[in-house]
Design a protein around this motif. Structure first.
Motif, short mmCIF file in Angstrom:
data_model
loop_
_atom_site.label_atom_id
_atom_site.label_comp_id
_atom_site.label_asym_id
_atom_site.label_seq_id
_atom_site.Cartn_x
_atom_site.Cartn_y
_atom_site.Cartn_z
N MET A 1 0.83 -1.25 0.05
CA MET A 1 -0.04 0.09 0.03
C MET A 1 0.93 1.09 0.02
O MET A 1 1.91 1.40 0.56
N HIS A 2 0.61 2.04 -0.58
CA HIS A 2 1.18 3.42 -0.69
C HIS A 2 1.26 4.43 0.55
O HIS A 2 0.27 4.07 1.09
N PRO A 3 2.55 4.76 0.91
CA PRO A 3 2.82 5.36 2.47
C PRO A 3 1.61 6.37 2.42
O PRO A 3 1.41 6.56 3.69
N SER A 4 1.36 7.07 1.66
CA SER A 4 0.41 8.39 1.78
C SER A 4 -0.95 7.80 2.10
O SER A 4 -1.66 8.58 2.78
N ILE A 5 -1.39 6.34 1.95
CA ILE A 5 -2.66 6.05 2.07
C ILE A 5 -2.62 5.20 3.48
O ILE A 5 -3.44 5.25 4.38
N ALA A 6 -1.35 4.45 3.71
CA ALA A 6 -1.37 3.63 5.12
C ALA A 6 -1.13 4.71 6.12
O ALA A 6 -1.70 4.76 7.19
N GLU A 7 -0.45 5.89 6.13
CA GLU A 7 0.17 6.94 7.21
C GLU A 7 -0.28 8.21 6.57
O GLU A 7 1.05 9.12 6.57
N PRO A 8 -1.18 8.73 6.22
CA PRO A 8 -1.43 10.12 5.82
C PRO A 8 -0.99 11.09 6.86
O PRO A 8 -0.59 12.33 6.33
N HIS B 1 -1.27 17.66 -2.67
CA HIS B 1 -0.56 16.44 -2.62
C HIS B 1 -1.70 15.16 -2.90
O HIS B 1 -1.27 14.35 -3.68
N PHE B 2 -2.68 15.25 -2.22
CA PHE B 2 -3.74 13.99 -2.16
C PHE B 2 -4.34 13.83 -3.46
O PHE B 2 -4.46 12.93 -3.87
N GLU B 3 -4.82 15.19 -4.00
CA GLU B 3 -5.52 15.16 -5.29
C GLU B 3 -4.89 14.72 -6.49
O GLU B 3 -5.23 14.02 -7.25
N GLN B 4 -3.35 14.99 -6.45
CA GLN B 4 -2.38 14.49 -7.57
C GLN B 4 -2.42 13.01 -7.40
O GLN B 4 -2.31 12.34 -8.41
N LEU B 5 -2.26 12.63 -6.01
CA LEU B 5 -1.99 11.01 -5.78
C LEU B 5 -3.24 10.30 -6.32
O LEU B 5 -3.11 9.34 -6.77
N ALA C 1 -7.45 3.15 -6.33
CA ALA C 1 -7.81 1.73 -6.11
C ALA C 1 -7.40 1.06 -4.78
O ALA C 1 -8.00 0.13 -4.13
N GLN C 2 -6.34 1.53 -4.25
CA GLN C 2 -5.68 0.90 -2.99
C GLN C 2 -6.28 1.48 -1.76
O GLN C 2 -6.22 1.17 -0.55
N VAL C 3 -7.18 2.66 -1.94
CA VAL C 3 -8.00 3.26 -1.10
C VAL C 3 -9.32 2.42 -0.55
O VAL C 3 -9.95 2.29 -1.29
N PRO C 4 -9.20 1.98 0.67
CA PRO C 4 -10.55 1.16 1.17
C PRO C 4 -11.60 2.11 1.28
O PRO C 4 -11.57 3.32 1.79
N CYS C 5 -12.66 1.42 0.95
CA CYS C 5 -14.12 2.09 1.08
C CYS C 5 -14.62 1.84 2.43
O CYS C 5 -14.83 0.54 2.68
N LEU C 6 -15.03 2.88 2.85
CA LEU C 6 -15.66 2.78 4.46
C LEU C 6 -16.91 2.12 4.27
O LEU C 6 -18.19 2.62 3.41
N GLY D 1 -5.81 5.69 9.20
CA GLY D 1 -5.52 5.43 7.75
C GLY D 1 -6.43 6.32 6.98
O GLY D 1 -7.63 6.72 7.23
N LEU D 2 -5.94 6.27 5.57
CA LEU D 2 -7.03 6.99 4.56
C LEU D 2 -7.94 6.07 4.17
O LEU D 2 -7.85 4.81 3.72
N CYS D 3 -9.12 6.57 3.90
CA CYS D 3 -10.06 5.68 3.26
C CYS D 3 -11.28 6.76 2.48
O CYS D 3 -11.11 7.79 2.90
N SER D 4 -12.27 6.05 1.94
CA SER D 4 -13.04 7.00 1.02
C SER D 4 -14.52 6.60 1.57
O SER D 4 -14.69 5.37 2.29
N TYR D 5 -15.39 7.52 1.37
CA TYR D 5 -16.90 7.47 1.87
C TYR D 5 -17.76 8.25 1.05
O TYR D 5 -17.44 9.39 0.68
#
Length: 582
Positions: A1-8, A35-39, A47-52, A64-68
């Motif tokens: 997992m990308h570091p910005s997703i695991a430890e934002p 930074h995150f929009e570009q990422l 696709a690595q971002v988990p959906c809550l 951790g970073l997630c989407s909702y």
């Protein structure tokens, strides 16, 4: 997992330090969103971002970073917090996008002298309710390709992804007094917005990328106080109110997940890669859209034309109590809904026409919401959004609809009965939505009207309860049983959706000289014309031009609109005459 997703939060802190530790981090971004929009613009990383969801909320790492994805249901009060603090080593750290300090602050940031080594900032919470997933929207759209029988396909439009904790308990196992802790709806999520908050409004559907926070100690002191002094809170109304307000703002994270939003994407009403190319194909795509609606209406292309104009309509302008834009259509002469004896309540029955039309509209626009408009349903519960207590969040209701929704009111199952005070109030609320384009939100002792942009269709077997509140009444002339259009492939349907979204954003201009001359001539020929009728003509002319992808109302479109209106009035006259003589 990308570091910005695991430890934002580590990325946020690093960007904070690179920017030179700004003095007021709560009001500055220092490159975090960029930074995150570009990422997230990279599909492989997104696709690595988990959906809550309700099934994985306990498996997503804290911080951790997630989407909702959901609808903004309520806006909470502005909340102050220490946006930055000075470490013991002398450097600065930020608490933005989190609920806890990463370490103990320097001695100068004590309660006695916080300003020496800490900086205050503000954030605002939004209560976000779960919205239909894209997969469910596609499932409903696919039903248009496969056909509809009876009431099949209606469940797809009412599904909702359940998001949030399912334990229902308080923090650390402690339960608050029942009156002190309003029970959230399953699927709710508390989202804290920072710079992006100004672009997010009530009823917007948003996709949030943020830092998940589960901090039970936030609610623990208030829950403990409530459990220890239940008798005191009951005897001291003021103290109880303060406790309830604290609990409403700091609900246990086992009940309501908290997200600190880094990137927020508002759902648009649809978009095409090239709107100009879509408008250039307006004739073809328009015809396909009318075909889908006509199939659902039993082959009545004339009624489908008016329904298409309703889907194109939106609020153009608001000034005081005058709102220009949304078109409301009443389709009369629809077949009554039928049900086997004893199979549920009368106003819960769904006619084949209602089911077919709901699926067809939902295939063309972001979403279609269907409500049975029957006596028993109106009497059952209030349709206005309301708070029962000052500390309670807004209670979800039938008329609090997501942005870019189309409302379908079904009167085909209407039976004789007596409206209660609740039913009368609900009917008035619907009438206010049609006439004033607003919904009254209840706040204890007063009602606050909130703007709404909800084009509405009423299906009725006879004269509608709200006939005087709608813009146009179109009698239905069906030639066959309602069904679904199977003539379009999925990619073509996507083009029709994109085209409809593109023309909906148009605001065609009116030629003042031409329109004035036409109105003067019409008033001379028929002095009984009312201002409301002339207003409807102007609206229909603009919508007709927009449906053809045109930026101006031409004399040709004005003539076509007058011909449509003449045919509609003739059809209505024939229907009334046949009823009187039959």
């Amino acid at each position: 997992m990308h570091p910005s997703i695991a430890e934002p939060l580590k990325v946020v802190q690093a960007l904070f330090e690179q920017a030179g530790s700004p003095v007021a981090p709560g009001s500055e971004d220092w490159g975090v969103q960029a930074h995150f929009e570009q990422l997230l613009s990279d599909p492989s990383i997104r696709a690595q971002v988990p959906c809550l969801t309700g099934s994985n909320v306990d498996m997503i790492p804290i911080n951790g970073l997630c989407s909702y994805r959901g609808m903004v249901q309520d806006t909470l009060d502005l909340e102050m917090y220490w946006g930055a603090y000075q470490r013991e080593c002398g450097g600065w750290a930020t608490t933005k996008y989190s609920d806890c300090l990463g370490e103990a602050p320097a001695a100068g940031s004590s309660a006695a002298q916080p300003q020496a080594a800490a900086r205050a900032a503000s954030k605002r919470g939004r209560e976000v309710a779960a919205a239909d997933s894209d997969a469910e929207a596609m499932e409903l759209a696919d039903s248009v390709q496969e056909g509809i029988k009876g009431s099949e396909g209606t469940e797809a439009s009412t599904k909702a992804s359940k998001v949030g904790g399912t334990d229902g308990g308080g923090a650390n196992g402690m339960d608050a007094p029942a009156s002190a802790l309003p029970a959230p709806e399953e699927g709710d999520c508390l989202v804290y917005l920072y710079e992006a908050g100004e672009r997010v409004h009530l009823n917007d559907v948003v996709e949030v990328y943020g830092v998940l926070s589960r901090v039970p100690e936030l609610a623990q002191p208030h829950l403990a106080a409530g459990a220890a002094g239940a008798g005191h809170w009951a005897s001291d109304g003021h103290a109880q109110t303060l406790l309830e307000e604290e609990l409403a703002a700091r609900q246990p994270t086992s009940l309501v997940p908290r997200l600190h939003a880094i990137a927020v994407v508002r759902e648009a009403d649809g978009a095409g890669a090239s709107e100009s190319s879509l408008r250039a194909r307006a004739g073809e795509l328009r015809g396909r859209a009318v075909g889908v609606l006509a199939a659902a209406l039993g082959g009545d292309r004339f009624a489908a034309e008016y329904l298409l104009l309703q889907l194109v309509s939106r609020v153009y302008t608001r000034q005081d109590t005058l709102t220009v834009g949304p078109l409301s259509v009443s389709i009369t002469g629809c077949p009554r809904s039928s049900r086997p004896p004893g199979a549920g309540e009368p106003d819960q029955a769904v006619s084949p026409l209602t089911a077919a039309l709901q699926a067809a509209v939902a295939a063309l626009v972001p979403r279609c919401v269907s409500l049975p408009l029957g006596v028993e349903h109106l009497n059952r519960a209030t349709w206005r959004p309301a708070r029962e207590h000052v500390s309670n969040r807004l209670q979800r209701s039938a008329l609090q609809l997501p942005a870019h929704s189309s409302l379908l009111l079904d009167e085909t199952g209407l039976a004789a009965g007596m409206l209660t005070a609740v039913g009368i109030d609900n009917l008035k609320a619907v009438k206010g939505l049609l006439e004033l384009k607003s919904v009254d939100y209840g706040f204890l002792v007063y009602q606050l009207p909130m703007a709404a942009d909800v084009p509405t269709t009423i299906l009725s077997a006879g004269t509608s309860l709200l006939a005087n509140a709608v813009d146009v009444v179109v009698p239905l002339h069906a030639t066959h049983a309602p069904g679904a259009s199977t003539a379009m492939a999925g990619d073509v349907l996507g083009e029709v959706r994109a085209w409809l979204a593109a023309v909906r954003r148009l605001n065609p201009r009116l030629d003042d000289a031409h329109v004035t001359a036409e109105i003067v001539a019409a008033r001379s020929a028929d002095p009984s014309l009312r201002p409301e009728q002339l207003h409807t003509w102007l609206l229909l002319a603009r919508l007709l031009a927009a449906s053809w992808g045109e930026a101006e109302v031409t004399p040709q479109r004005w003539t076509e609109m007058r011909a449509m209106e003449a045919a509609r009035l003739e059809r209505a006259h024939i229907c009334v005459t046949s009823v009187k003589t039959g």
